[in-house]
Design a protein around this motif. Structure first.
Motif, PDB file in Angstrom:
ATOM      1  N   ALA A 158      38.418  45.745  34.838  1.00  0.00           N
ATOM      2  CA  ALA A 158      38.782  46.091  36.207  1.00  0.00           C
ATOM      3  C   ALA A 158      39.052  44.838  37.021  1.00  0.00           C
ATOM      4  O   ALA A 158      40.013  44.765  37.792  1.00  0.00           O
ATOM      5  CB  ALA A 158      37.669  46.915  36.848  1.00  0.00           C
ATOM      6  N   ARG A 159      38.206  43.823  36.832  1.00  0.00           N
ATOM      7  CA  ARG A 159      38.408  42.570  37.574  1.00  0.00           C
ATOM      8  C   ARG A 159      39.736  41.941  37.207  1.00  0.00           C
ATOM      9  O   ARG A 159      40.470  41.470  38.063  1.00  0.00           O
ATOM     10  CB  ARG A 159      37.289  41.592  37.251  1.00  0.00           C
ATOM     11  CG  ARG A 159      36.044  41.925  38.003  1.00  0.00           C
ATOM     12  CD  ARG A 159      35.243  40.680  38.355  1.00  0.00           C
ATOM     13  NE  ARG A 159      33.971  41.139  38.872  1.00  0.00           N
ATOM     14  CZ  ARG A 159      32.852  41.149  38.163  1.00  0.00           C
ATOM     15  NH1 ARG A 159      32.836  40.652  36.953  1.00  0.00           N
ATOM     16  NH2 ARG A 159      31.741  41.608  38.674  1.00  0.00           N
ATOM     17  N   LEU A 160      40.027  41.953  35.900  1.00  0.00           N
ATOM     18  CA  LEU A 160      41.284  41.360  35.446  1.00  0.00           C
ATOM     19  C   LEU A 160      42.485  42.084  36.043  1.00  0.00           C
ATOM     20  O   LEU A 160      43.484  41.478  36.396  1.00  0.00           O
ATOM     21  CB  LEU A 160      41.370  41.410  33.917  1.00  0.00           C
ATOM     22  CG  LEU A 160      40.702  40.255  33.178  1.00  0.00           C
ATOM     23  CD1 LEU A 160      40.785  40.480  31.678  1.00  0.00           C
ATOM     24  CD2 LEU A 160      41.371  38.934  33.560  1.00  0.00           C
ATOM     25  N   MET A 161      42.368  43.407  36.136  1.00  0.00           N
ATOM     26  CA  MET A 161      43.485  44.189  36.663  1.00  0.00           C
ATOM     27  C   MET A 161      43.700  43.917  38.147  1.00  0.00           C
ATOM     28  O   MET A 161      44.805  43.981  38.663  1.00  0.00           O
ATOM     29  CB  MET A 161      43.223  45.684  36.444  1.00  0.00           C
ATOM     30  CG  MET A 161      43.400  46.116  34.996  1.00  0.00           C
ATOM     31  SD  MET A 161      42.631  47.715  34.670  1.00  0.00           S
ATOM     32  CE  MET A 161      43.879  48.829  35.280  1.00  0.00           C
ATOM     33  N   MET A 162      42.609  43.618  38.855  1.00  0.00           N
ATOM     34  CA  MET A 162      42.728  43.375  40.292  1.00  0.00           C
ATOM     35  C   MET A 162      43.137  41.946  40.603  1.00  0.00           C
ATOM     36  O   MET A 162      43.671  41.673  41.681  1.00  0.00           O
ATOM     37  CB  MET A 162      41.388  43.668  40.970  1.00  0.00           C
ATOM     38  CG  MET A 162      41.145  45.135  41.215  1.00  0.00           C
ATOM     39  SD  MET A 162      39.412  45.444  41.531  1.00  0.00           S
ATOM     40  CE  MET A 162      39.203  44.502  43.026  1.00  0.00           C
ATOM     41  N   ALA A 163      42.878  41.060  39.660  1.00  0.00           N
ATOM     42  CA  ALA A 163      43.058  39.635  39.937  1.00  0.00           C
ATOM     43  C   ALA A 163      44.427  39.267  40.512  1.00  0.00           C
ATOM     44  O   ALA A 163      44.486  38.551  41.519  1.00  0.00           O
ATOM     45  CB  ALA A 163      42.761  38.825  38.676  1.00  0.00           C
ATOM     46  N   PRO A 164      45.554  39.744  39.921  1.00  0.00           N
ATOM     47  CA  PRO A 164      46.847  39.305  40.454  1.00  0.00           C
ATOM     48  C   PRO A 164      47.021  39.647  41.937  1.00  0.00           C
ATOM     49  O   PRO A 164      47.422  38.792  42.736  1.00  0.00           O
ATOM     50  CB  PRO A 164      47.871  40.064  39.602  1.00  0.00           C
ATOM     51  CG  PRO A 164      47.155  40.463  38.383  1.00  0.00           C
ATOM     52  CD  PRO A 164      45.714  40.622  38.765  1.00  0.00           C
ATOM     53  N   SER A 165      46.698  40.890  42.323  1.00  0.00           N
ATOM     54  CA  SER A 165      46.853  41.290  43.719  1.00  0.00           C
ATOM     55  C   SER A 165      45.987  40.439  44.631  1.00  0.00           C
ATOM     56  O   SER A 165      46.440  39.933  45.657  1.00  0.00           O
ATOM     57  CB  SER A 165      46.468  42.760  43.908  1.00  0.00           C
ATOM     58  OG  SER A 165      47.007  43.549  42.900  1.00  0.00           O
ATOM     59  N   VAL A 166      44.719  40.310  44.240  1.00  0.00           N
ATOM     60  CA  VAL A 166      43.772  39.597  45.100  1.00  0.00           C
ATOM     61  C   VAL A 166      44.184  38.133  45.253  1.00  0.00           C
ATOM     62  O   VAL A 166      44.240  37.601  46.366  1.00  0.00           O
ATOM     63  CB  VAL A 166      42.338  39.704  44.536  1.00  0.00           C
ATOM     64  CG1 VAL A 166      41.390  38.803  45.301  1.00  0.00           C
ATOM     65  CG2 VAL A 166      41.867  41.145  44.582  1.00  0.00           C
ATOM     66  N   LEU A 167      44.514  37.485  44.131  1.00  0.00           N
ATOM     67  CA  LEU A 167      44.862  36.064  44.202  1.00  0.00           C
ATOM     68  C   LEU A 167      46.122  35.846  45.039  1.00  0.00           C
ATOM     69  O   LEU A 167      46.168  34.963  45.887  1.00  0.00           O
ATOM     70  CB  LEU A 167      45.058  35.496  42.793  1.00  0.00           C
ATOM     71  CG  LEU A 167      43.770  35.331  41.990  1.00  0.00           C
ATOM     72  CD1 LEU A 167      44.068  34.812  40.588  1.00  0.00           C
ATOM     73  CD2 LEU A 167      42.822  34.371  42.714  1.00  0.00           C
TER      74      LEU A 167
ATOM     75  N   ALA B  81      40.525  52.473  42.010  1.00  0.00           N
ATOM     76  CA  ALA B  81      40.343  53.920  42.120  1.00  0.00           C
ATOM     77  C   ALA B  81      39.409  54.453  41.044  1.00  0.00           C
ATOM     78  O   ALA B  81      38.642  55.377  41.292  1.00  0.00           O
ATOM     79  CB  ALA B  81      41.708  54.619  42.046  1.00  0.00           C
ATOM     80  N   PHE B  82      39.457  53.872  39.823  1.00  0.00           N
ATOM     81  CA  PHE B  82      38.699  54.459  38.715  1.00  0.00           C
ATOM     82  C   PHE B  82      37.422  53.716  38.358  1.00  0.00           C
ATOM     83  O   PHE B  82      36.536  54.287  37.757  1.00  0.00           O
ATOM     84  CB  PHE B  82      39.587  54.617  37.483  1.00  0.00           C
ATOM     85  CG  PHE B  82      40.617  55.689  37.662  1.00  0.00           C
ATOM     86  CD1 PHE B  82      40.231  57.021  37.787  1.00  0.00           C
ATOM     87  CD2 PHE B  82      41.954  55.375  37.761  1.00  0.00           C
ATOM     88  CE1 PHE B  82      41.172  58.012  37.984  1.00  0.00           C
ATOM     89  CE2 PHE B  82      42.897  56.368  37.961  1.00  0.00           C
ATOM     90  CZ  PHE B  82      42.506  57.681  38.070  1.00  0.00           C
TER      91      PHE B  82
ATOM     92  N   ARG C  96      43.232  57.907  43.682  1.00  0.00           N
ATOM     93  CA  ARG C  96      41.878  58.403  43.922  1.00  0.00           C
ATOM     94  C   ARG C  96      41.803  59.921  43.812  1.00  0.00           C
ATOM     95  O   ARG C  96      40.747  60.497  43.601  1.00  0.00           O
ATOM     96  CB  ARG C  96      41.415  57.955  45.306  1.00  0.00           C
ATOM     97  CG  ARG C  96      39.926  57.758  45.396  1.00  0.00           C
ATOM     98  CD  ARG C  96      39.554  57.086  46.673  1.00  0.00           C
ATOM     99  NE  ARG C  96      40.187  57.725  47.821  1.00  0.00           N
ATOM    100  CZ  ARG C  96      39.636  57.801  49.019  1.00  0.00           C
ATOM    101  NH1 ARG C  96      38.448  57.284  49.226  1.00  0.00           N
ATOM    102  NH2 ARG C  96      40.257  58.350  50.027  1.00  0.00           N
ATOM    103  N   GLU C  97      42.967  60.575  43.974  1.00  0.00           N
ATOM    104  CA  GLU C  97      42.975  62.037  43.907  1.00  0.00           C
ATOM    105  C   GLU C  97      43.046  62.552  42.483  1.00  0.00           C
ATOM    106  O   GLU C  97      42.918  63.747  42.245  1.00  0.00           O
ATOM    107  CB  GLU C  97      44.135  62.584  44.736  1.00  0.00           C
ATOM    108  CG  GLU C  97      43.799  62.553  46.212  1.00  0.00           C
ATOM    109  CD  GLU C  97      44.989  62.846  47.086  1.00  0.00           C
ATOM    110  OE1 GLU C  97      46.007  63.328  46.565  1.00  0.00           O
ATOM    111  OE2 GLU C  97      44.888  62.570  48.291  1.00  0.00           O
ATOM    112  N   ILE C  98      43.307  61.667  41.524  1.00  0.00           N
ATOM    113  CA  ILE C  98      43.303  62.098  40.119  1.00  0.00           C
ATOM    114  C   ILE C  98      41.851  62.263  39.697  1.00  0.00           C
ATOM    115  O   ILE C  98      41.071  61.325  39.765  1.00  0.00           O
ATOM    116  CB  ILE C  98      43.990  61.055  39.217  1.00  0.00           C
ATOM    117  CG1 ILE C  98      45.445  60.868  39.647  1.00  0.00           C
ATOM    118  CG2 ILE C  98      43.889  61.472  37.757  1.00  0.00           C
ATOM    119  CD1 ILE C  98      46.179  59.800  38.860  1.00  0.00           C
ATOM    120  N   PRO C  99      41.459  63.485  39.297  1.00  0.00           N
ATOM    121  CA  PRO C  99      40.042  63.691  38.979  1.00  0.00           C
ATOM    122  C   PRO C  99      39.612  62.931  37.725  1.00  0.00           C
ATOM    123  O   PRO C  99      40.303  62.984  36.704  1.00  0.00           O
ATOM    124  CB  PRO C  99      39.946  65.208  38.763  1.00  0.00           C
ATOM    125  CG  PRO C  99      41.335  65.669  38.524  1.00  0.00           C
ATOM    126  CD  PRO C  99      42.258  64.688  39.144  1.00  0.00           C
TER     127      PRO C  99
END
Lengths: 290, 274
Positions: free
Chosen positions: A10-19, B96-97, B162-165
């Protein structure tokens, strides 16, 4: 079932946007802050160095500064007043049963999709032009002297154009909110003998309160930065009569080549926007908790 | 049960609403009409009936090379939107998940970057673009548009995702679906509508962006916003030509916009009003 693995992923997936957003926010703003304390004029490369608070004083003592702050306030409040009252009225109207509701809705929201330079030029040349505009045609039809809008009422003219662009936004959001009002509540109020005025004050307005807050705050963010509409109509004039803070900074930076002065103005604009942002964040943040 | 409405009430509401609608739409309608007039006709006083000439559209193309800014607008708005989606989809998906305690703070912080006034960073951005040779380049403006719309894209995607269960994932796992099948058969079909709506709204916003697109371009990368703004100093008769250029500049996005009313409310209020 959040294992260490999925957390890392999850952190890796968020990294590009956040950075990216971090760099985008910090780097230019830090540069603006740095420039605001420097003597830096693109036309005078010899005079470079620490300026202390000179740029702020320069900006602060410029008579155009207070006028532009005032113009910014008038512009924002004027547009907000027109769009919110107009949006409630049109929203209530469109919420009634009628023929061709879908088409009317399309007509009403259309101005929102018109790019600002087109909106401004169409209003300037085809609607408000003192010689050939539609308003002038109407005035002559009634035997009146046509008004030279941009010379006599420059700021008011810009308010009208910007309000026309944002009225659809306010209407659309308030209409969406109105349609979510429970019709059984309305019926109950009617059965209890509440007239239209009472229903509006005690039922509709409280229901709309949050949407109105959202409309006001989001519009304010965009309205503080009105630029293209001024550029193509009055260019800030006559004098500084229609210069807002955004336009003054642009003038100082790209027409006056005064990087230091413009940066000081930029920091002032950030502070103003932050005051608004603070309230918007609270309104939106509350909604997240639901 | 719906309230009983008399036909008379309905007719009154219809007339009132159509009048208001037509007044608000009038500047756009009049622009379209004027674009089919000749230049002398355009300044000859109020008239809703044009002679129906296509001359202005041809002139705008032959004299001002309309296709070039039009293509720039298409490339910039679509390019920046796709770029923003590539960056934002994984991030929004993760938030979201697999939300954590800090997810909400991160979202709010992202939103706050959208509130920085553009003029405040005009000077550093302009100087950086000048030094890197990005002024008047499609790449430079694409990066700019991607960055300014990224927070909205993330937010919109987040509210859709977020609406995807989450239970549906567990159910598919119980039925023995592998990760790949899960993504292809379960998640993608549910995520596509949200991604499409986000894409639509973002193309509209990027198409109409009128600060950076005017300031950071001159000729080569200038999109329609800058092209139209260049009409602000008129030379000779130009009402009808301005109308033709304006009509072509707003028509595609107006039609896209009509289809995106719902998404518009949601996207621009950051999910606060649905």
């Amino acid at each position: 079932m959040a294992t260490q693995n999925t957390k890392t992923l999850a952190r890796l997936m968020m990294a590009p946007s956040v950075l990216l957003l971090l760099v985008w926010m910090v780097v230019p703003l830090a540069m603006t802050l740095w420039f605001s304390f420097q003597n830096y004029n693109l036309l005078d490369p010899s005079n470079v160095g620490f300026a202390g608070t000179f740029n702020y004083e320069f900006f602060y003592t410029d008579p155009a500064f207070f006028q532009s702050i005032w113009n910014t306030l008038v512009l924002v409040l004027g547009v907000l007043f027109i769009t919110v009252t107009g949006g409630i009225a049109i929203g209530l109207l469109l919420d009634q049963p009628m023929f061709g509701q879908g088409i009317v809705r399309i007509l009403v929201i259309s101005p929102f999709f018109v790019m600002p330079p087109v909106a401004a030029l169409v209003w300037k040349n085809m609607i408000m032009h003192p010689g050939y505009g539609v308003f002038a045609d109407i005035a002559r039809f009634f035997g009146l002297q046509p008004i030279d809008w941009f010379a006599q009422y420059p700021l008011f003219s810009i308010i009208i154009i910007v309000a026309w662009q944002w009225l659809p936004f306010a209407t659309l959001i308030l209409l969406t909110a109105l349609q979510s009002l429970d019709s059984e509540q309305k019926e109950a109020a009617e059965m209890d003998g509440a007239n239209f005025f009472n229903r509006f004050i005690y039922l509709v307005m409280p229901h709309l309160a949050r949407s109105i807050t959202v409309v006001v705050l989001i519009q304010t963010i965009f309205l503080l930065g009105v630029y293209a509409e001024i550029l193509v109509t009055t260019n800030g004039g006559p004098g500084y009569a229609s210069t807002n803070i955004a336009f003054l900074i642009y003038r100082t930076a790209l027409l006056g080549y005064d990087v230091g002065g413009a940066s000081a103005g930029g920091i002032i604009a950030v502070i103003l926007a932050n005051i608004v942002a603070f309230f918007l964040m609270r309104a939106v943040g509350k909604n997240l908790d639901r | 049960m719906a309230r009983s409405v008399t036909t008379r009430q309905k007719v009154i509401a219809t007339i009132a609403a159509w009048t208001v609608g037509l007044i608000i739409f009038f500047p756009i309608l009049y622009t379209i009409i004027t674009s089919f007039k000749t230049e002398p006709e355009a300044i000859a006083g109020f008239s809703l009936i044009p002679s129906g000439t296509f001359e202005n559209y041809i002139t705008v193309q032959t004299q001002r090379d309309y296709i070039k800014p039009f293509m720039n607008s298409v490339v910039l708005s679509v390019g920046s939107t796709i770029l923003a989606l590539i960056i934002a989809v994984p991030g929004a998906w993760a938030m979201a998940f697999s939300p954590t305690k800090r997810t909400k703070d991160i979202l709010m912080w992202m939103l706050s970057t959208k509130m920085m006034p553009a003029v405040a960073v005009l000077v550093p951005i302009y100087l950086m673009f000048r030094d890197f040779g990005l002024l008047d380049s499609r790449i430079g403006l694409t990066i700019m548009l991607t960055l300014i719309n990224l927070p909205i894209v993330i937010w919109m995607l987040y509210t859709y995702f977020r609406e995807i269960p989450g239970e549906i994932l567990e159910a598919s796992r119980m039925d023995g679906a592998g990760l790949w099948q899960e993504i292809v058969y379960v998640l993608t079909p549910m995520a596509v509508p949200g991604i499409a709506s986000t894409m639509l709204l973002n193309i509209i916003l990027a198409w109409n962006e009128s600060f950076w697109s005017i300031r950071l371009t001159t000729v080569e990368a200038a999109p329609l916003t800058a092209f139209i703004a260049s009409f602000s100093s008129p030379q000779g008769l130009f009402w009808a030509k301005l109308s033709a250029a304006s009509t072509m500049a707003i028509a595609p996005i107006l039609i896209l916009g009509w289809f995106s009313q719902k998404q518009l409310v949601r996207g621009l209020t950051f999910g606060a009003v649905k």
